[in-house]
Design an enzyme around this catalytic site. Sequence first.
Site, PDB file in Angstrom:
ATOM      1  N   THR A 185     -34.563  -8.245  54.590  1.00 62.98           N
ATOM      2  CA  THR A 185     -35.549  -7.994  55.641  1.00 62.98           C
ATOM      3  C   THR A 185     -36.054  -9.338  56.149  1.00 62.98           C
ATOM      4  OG1 THR A 185     -36.277  -5.892  54.795  1.00 62.98           O
ATOM      5  CG2 THR A 185     -37.964  -7.202  55.868  1.00 62.98           C
ATOM      6  N   ARG A 213     -36.413   8.185  56.228  1.00 59.56           N
ATOM      7  CA  ARG A 213     -37.391   7.387  55.463  1.00 59.56           C
ATOM      8  C   ARG A 213     -37.879   6.196  56.309  1.00 59.56           C
ATOM      9  NH1 ARG A 213     -37.517   1.699  53.736  1.00 59.56           N
ATOM     10  NH2 ARG A 213     -38.688   1.602  51.806  1.00 59.56           N
ATOM     11  N   GLY A 215     -40.142   2.647  55.986  1.00 57.61           N
ATOM     12  CA  GLY A 215     -40.706   1.733  54.986  1.00 57.61           C
ATOM     13  C   GLY A 215     -42.012   1.116  55.434  1.00 57.61           C
ATOM     14  N   GLY A 237     -39.859  -6.242  50.371  1.00 63.65           N
ATOM     15  CA  GLY A 237     -39.726  -5.743  49.004  1.00 63.65           C
ATOM     16  C   GLY A 237     -39.626  -4.232  49.000  1.00 63.65           C
ATOM     17  N   GLY A 239     -40.580  -1.068  49.737  1.00 70.11           N
ATOM     18  CA  GLY A 239     -41.547  -0.693  50.762  1.00 70.11           C
ATOM     19  C   GLY A 239     -42.565   0.350  50.362  1.00 70.11           C
TER      20      GLY A 239
END
Length: 318
Positions: A185, A213, A215, A237, A239
């Site tokens: 990310t 989903r 995050g 990280g 999420g």
Amino acid sequence: MKKATPVIAIHGGAGTINAATTSAAQAQAYHDALRNVVLAAQALLIKGASALDATCLAVEMLEDCPLFNAGHGSVFTHGETHELDAAVMDGATLAAGAIAGVCHIRRPVRAARAVLEDGAHVLLAGPGAEAFAREHGLEMVEPSYFSTEARRQQLYRVRGTGRVVTDHEGAAMTPPLDEDKKLGTVGAVALDMHGHLAAATSTGGMTNKRVGRIGDSPLIGAGTYADDRTAAVSCTGSGEMFIRVAAAYDVCARMAYGGATLEAATHAVVQQSLPAIGGTGGLIAVDRHGNLSLAFNSEGMYRAHARGDESPVTAIFA
Ligand code: ASP
């Protein structure tokens, strides 16, 4: 008014980035990519550009780079599709824009910026977000643009385990998910010479995540936050845990309500609140005085920063 010394920091994801399985050549490729991005954002800031412009430029360059899990090179969902999330926030006005679950917008951070500028809403998701991007003339692509073979193989390895993992967790598995391409990310935070802060984050999410989903990255207060009175924060990280502790906002809240320093606030979130619920990863943050914190509780975090016209610093491991 006295001009502030501009500061830019970026991250390319945190996680189990294994020094033992990262070759010198691989590490060098990351250092070079991070350095180029910071140099471009730094040049903008030195010319007087806003923190908002600098963070958006940094993030779109990182989206275009296949080394990182955002834009081209994004991870796959359980359904072997891509669903990208991005957000941007202007600390001067608390204006924010975000998009979630999109697969046709080439540079998701530009769409987040367009949502911010439009001003009517903060977070648009799915087909509605894509229609918005089209209306605003943003570049659209086929979902296959985001795919890389390495990410597809990573999905196949993870899917059998039933786990949902950050891209870097792959390196800890046997065999490693993605030995030669550990992705992440991306995010950026900046203080501009006018004293304003901004933060931007963009991601493909987590490998093998359930379709639908969303995050922490596009959630204002969770993965991304900026407020001129305190700090600008971009997270990376696992999420779900960052959402549960409102990680980015919590850094700012600790400073605003408790008078914590940036260092103390980021330490509390990254080393205490997140680990307490199994959260792994890190964040980058800059405060209104130009203090920087690049904090993580994982083995490494791709990161870089530059202050004023000083030469950029890049790092991967602790
Ligand atoms: N935080 C991102 C998410 O949960 C993943 C990452 O940072 O690697 O979507």
